[in-house]
Design a protein around this motif. Structure first.
Motif, mmCIF file in Angstrom:
data_model
loop_
_atom_site.group_PDB
_atom_site.id
_atom_site.type_symbol
_atom_site.label_atom_id
_atom_site.label_comp_id
_atom_site.label_asym_id
_atom_site.label_seq_id
_atom_site.Cartn_x
_atom_site.Cartn_y
_atom_site.Cartn_z
ATOM 1 N N ASN A 133 0.817 -1.216 0.000
ATOM 2 C CA ASN A 133 0.000 0.000 0.000
ATOM 3 C C ASN A 133 0.851 1.267 0.000
ATOM 4 O OD1 ASN A 133 -2.867 -0.708 -0.092
ATOM 5 N ND2 ASN A 133 -2.449 -1.829 1.804
ATOM 6 N N ASP A 134 2.047 1.192 0.547
ATOM 7 C CA ASP A 134 2.948 2.345 0.475
ATOM 8 C C ASP A 134 3.302 2.645 -0.983
ATOM 9 O OD1 ASP A 134 2.954 2.584 3.208
ATOM 10 O OD2 ASP A 134 4.861 1.545 3.502
ATOM 11 N N PHE A 135 3.592 1.586 -1.745
ATOM 12 C CA PHE A 135 3.924 1.768 -3.168
ATOM 13 C C PHE A 135 2.705 2.278 -3.934
ATOM 14 C CE2 PHE A 135 6.221 -0.488 -6.967
ATOM 15 C CZ PHE A 135 6.476 0.755 -7.532
ATOM 16 N N GLN A 136 1.544 1.720 -3.642
ATOM 17 C CA GLN A 136 0.331 2.169 -4.319
ATOM 18 C C GLN A 136 0.050 3.648 -4.031
ATOM 19 O OE1 GLN A 136 -1.636 0.351 -6.557
ATOM 20 N NE2 GLN A 136 0.119 -1.049 -6.414
ATOM 21 N N ALA A 137 0.368 4.082 -2.806
ATOM 22 C CA ALA A 137 0.160 5.493 -2.454
ATOM 23 C C ALA A 137 1.099 6.398 -3.244
ATOM 24 C CB ALA A 137 0.368 5.686 -0.952
ATOM 25 N N ILE A 138 2.335 5.952 -3.446
ATOM 26 C CA ILE A 138 3.293 6.723 -4.241
ATOM 27 C C ILE A 138 2.790 6.870 -5.680
ATOM 28 C CG2 ILE A 138 5.609 6.664 -5.260
ATOM 29 C CD1 ILE A 138 6.541 5.300 -2.640
ATOM 30 N N ILE A 139 2.286 5.767 -6.238
ATOM 31 C CA ILE A 139 1.770 5.797 -7.611
ATOM 32 C C ILE A 139 0.553 6.714 -7.703
ATOM 33 C CG2 ILE A 139 0.768 4.415 -9.473
ATOM 34 C CD1 ILE A 139 2.330 1.986 -8.289
ATOM 35 N N SER A 140 -0.318 6.603 -6.717
ATOM 36 C CA SER A 140 -1.535 7.416 -6.724
ATOM 37 C C SER A 140 -1.209 8.909 -6.667
ATOM 38 C CB SER A 140 -2.428 7.027 -5.536
ATOM 39 O OG SER A 140 -3.588 7.828 -5.487
ATOM 40 N N ARG A 141 -0.254 9.275 -5.809
ATOM 41 C CA ARG A 141 0.142 10.686 -5.713
ATOM 42 C C ARG A 141 0.734 11.165 -7.035
ATOM 43 N NH1 ARG A 141 1.901 9.117 -0.525
ATOM 44 N NH2 ARG A 141 4.057 8.912 -1.250
ATOM 45 N N ALA A 142 1.535 10.313 -7.674
ATOM 46 C CA ALA A 142 2.171 10.691 -8.936
ATOM 47 C C ALA A 142 1.134 10.935 -10.029
ATOM 48 C CB ALA A 142 3.149 9.606 -9.361
ATOM 49 N N LYS A 143 0.021 10.228 -9.971
ATOM 50 C CA LYS A 143 -1.026 10.360 -10.979
ATOM 51 C C LYS A 143 -1.912 11.580 -10.744
ATOM 52 C CE LYS A 143 -3.324 6.523 -11.521
ATOM 53 N NZ LYS A 143 -3.941 5.222 -11.132
ATOM 54 N N THR A 144 -1.975 12.055 -9.494
ATOM 55 C CA THR A 144 -2.946 13.098 -9.156
ATOM 56 C C THR A 144 -2.321 14.457 -8.868
ATOM 57 O OG1 THR A 144 -2.913 12.331 -6.839
ATOM 58 C CG2 THR A 144 -4.629 11.436 -8.275
ATOM 59 N N VAL A 145 -0.991 14.553 -8.877
ATOM 60 C CA VAL A 145 -0.369 15.859 -8.638
ATOM 61 C C VAL A 145 -0.710 16.806 -9.779
ATOM 62 C CG1 VAL A 145 1.541 14.996 -7.234
ATOM 63 C CG2 VAL A 145 1.798 15.123 -9.717
ATOM 64 N N LEU A 179 13.152 1.807 -2.447
ATOM 65 C CA LEU A 179 13.636 0.540 -3.003
ATOM 66 C C LEU A 179 13.995 -0.445 -1.899
ATOM 67 C CD1 LEU A 179 15.983 1.770 -5.886
ATOM 68 C CD2 LEU A 179 13.806 0.580 -6.150
ATOM 69 N N SER A 180 14.686 0.065 -0.884
ATOM 70 C CA SER A 180 15.075 -0.781 0.251
ATOM 71 C C SER A 180 13.832 -1.327 0.960
ATOM 72 C CB SER A 180 15.936 0.038 1.220
ATOM 73 O OG SER A 180 16.254 -0.704 2.368
ATOM 74 N N HIS A 181 12.871 -0.460 1.195
ATOM 75 C CA HIS A 181 11.619 -0.836 1.868
ATOM 76 C C HIS A 181 10.866 -1.883 1.048
ATOM 77 C CE1 HIS A 181 7.978 -0.474 4.199
ATOM 78 N NE2 HIS A 181 7.298 0.111 3.221
ATOM 79 N N LEU A 182 10.828 -1.695 -0.260
ATOM 80 C CA LEU A 182 10.094 -2.603 -1.128
ATOM 81 C C LEU A 182 10.786 -3.963 -1.214
ATOM 82 C CD1 LEU A 182 7.463 -2.027 -2.681
ATOM 83 C CD2 LEU A 182 8.841 -1.810 -4.752
ATOM 84 N N PHE A 183 12.108 -3.956 -1.254
ATOM 85 C CA PHE A 183 12.836 -5.224 -1.305
ATOM 86 C C PHE A 183 12.560 -6.046 -0.049
ATOM 87 C CE2 PHE A 183 16.536 -7.939 -0.548
ATOM 88 C CZ PHE A 183 16.666 -8.577 -1.772
ATOM 89 N N ARG A 184 12.651 -5.402 1.118
ATOM 90 C CA ARG A 184 12.366 -6.128 2.368
ATOM 91 C C ARG A 184 10.911 -6.583 2.414
ATOM 92 N NH1 ARG A 184 15.001 -1.665 4.557
ATOM 93 N NH2 ARG A 184 13.082 -0.963 5.545
ATOM 94 N N GLY A 185 10.055 -5.890 1.681
ATOM 95 C CA GLY A 185 8.628 -6.194 1.727
ATOM 96 C C GLY A 185 8.169 -7.258 0.757
ATOM 97 N N LEU A 186 9.081 -7.806 -0.043
ATOM 98 C CA LEU A 186 8.692 -8.916 -0.919
ATOM 99 C C LEU A 186 8.370 -10.149 -0.078
ATOM 100 C CD1 LEU A 186 11.308 -8.577 -3.800
ATOM 101 C CD2 LEU A 186 8.876 -7.968 -3.894
ATOM 102 N N ARG A 187 7.291 -10.830 -0.431
ATOM 103 C CA ARG A 187 6.847 -11.987 0.355
ATOM 104 C C ARG A 187 7.787 -13.182 0.193
ATOM 105 N NH1 ARG A 187 2.021 -13.437 2.530
ATOM 106 N NH2 ARG A 187 0.977 -11.678 1.496
ATOM 107 N N ASN A 188 8.224 -13.429 -1.027
ATOM 108 C CA ASN A 188 8.972 -14.655 -1.321
ATOM 109 C C ASN A 188 10.475 -14.402 -1.327
ATOM 110 O OD1 ASN A 188 6.548 -16.140 -1.748
ATOM 111 N ND2 ASN A 188 6.407 -15.260 -3.813
#
Length: 315
Positions: A133-145, A179-188
């Motif tokens: 959801n953190d990544f989705q929020a970044i994408i959403s902000r980028a689309k609506t600025v 990137l660091s946050h997302l890498f640690r957040g991968l499930r597999n």
């Protein structure tokens, strides 16, 4: 221990210089010294005083204001060199992250599939850890600025579905910390391994290195000190290197030289023709009187610095 009341009064630049002189600092050009104090500030320079004082608030015999400025300048150039290396490593990490996930899952929009990410949880200080959801929020902000990035604007204008741009576009929105946050957040772990394998590092060590790179990148971006610094976020030691590495004496991962070795190891995979060794040698040669031992380069029994350049990693 009882706390004290802070009572130090602010000093004019001239009074700051006089204070340094009373503490034994040799000042050859007072006008130039005042200019440096106006430009850099006494407090920022004070971090470079401590190794020059065997006794608190008393400079060692022969220490000059120029010595302090040279060390400060050395740190600035070291910081720029490290920052440049981090940029190259960061771009390679971003590329491998996108490529390995997209190719393995044959999915240009894999970042929109929550199954790839860990279940959200609260950490020990009560902060919600939710990479998806953190990544989705970044994408959403980028689309609506008000003024979206050109590539975001182009996608939104040209395509109706999927609603989000593909991963290789969205990853351009991420910081090194993201990137660091997302890498640690991968499930597999298998996904983490595929990415880390490009750099010949175990995925757990790689996660630690990403965290440390984020930390040092922020130090560089805020013009802070790398020289004579203990790292608050230490990169894990590399216990099973693939290819050339450094000997045990050089593996003080609390200090900056170990981090520079980490960068060199990653650059050998991301940019094999890199010139980090030559640039580092040139920097050390340019400032021969700066005590580079404070980077964490170990000493021989006779007190001389060990020859880092002959370590396998740097050959």
């Amino acid at each position: 221990m009882a706390k004290r009341i802070y009572h130090k009064a602010p000093l004019s630049f001239q009074d700051q210089l006089e204070l340094l002189k009373t503490r034994g600092l040799t000042v050859a050009d007072e006008e130039e010294a005042i200019c440096y104090l106006q430009e850099i500030s006494y407090y920022r320079l004070s971090a470079y005083f401590l190794p020059c004082q065997s006794i608190k608030n008393q400079f060692n015999q022969g220490i000059t204001f120029k010595d302090i400025i040279n060390t400060y300048s050395f740190n600035r150039e070291l910081r720029l060199l490290v920052f440049d290396c981090i940029e190259r490593v960061e771009v390679a990490i971003r590329t491998q992250f996108i490529y390995k996930m997209a190719i393995h899952y044959n999915d240009s929009h894999w970042q929109d599939d929550q199954r790839h990410f860990i279940t959200p949880f609260y950490n020990r200080i009560g902060k919600l850890i939710d990479p998806y959801n953190d990544f989705q929020a970044i994408i959403s902000r980028a689309k609506t600025v008000r003024n979206p990035e050109v590539f975001i604007k182009h996608y939104m204008r040209e395509y109706s579905s999927p609603s989000n741009p593909p991963a290789w576009m969205n990853f351009e929105l991420l910081t090194m910390g993201d990137l660091s946050h997302l890498f640690r957040g991968l499930r597999n772990n298998s996904d983490k391994k595929r990415i880390a394998d490009f750099f010949d590092v175990h995925h757990k060590v790689f996660a630690s290195w990403l965290h440390a790179i984020t930390y040092v990148r922020n130090i560089c971006a805020h013009h802070a000190r790398l020289w004579n610094r203990d790292l608050a976020i230490e990169p894990d030691r590399l216990k099973k290197p693939v290819g050339p590495w450094i000997g045990p004496r050089f593996q003080n991962n609390k200090r900056v030289f170990y981090f520079i070795c980490v960068l060199k190891y990653l650059l050998l995979r991301a940019n094999p023709s890199n010139s980090l060794r030559q640039k580092l040698q040139a920097l050390f040669t340019k400032y021969p009187n700066v005590p580079i031992k404070y980077l964490g380069i170990p000493s021989n029994p006779d007190g001389t610095l060990m020859d880092w350049i002959n370590e396998p990693l740097w050959q």
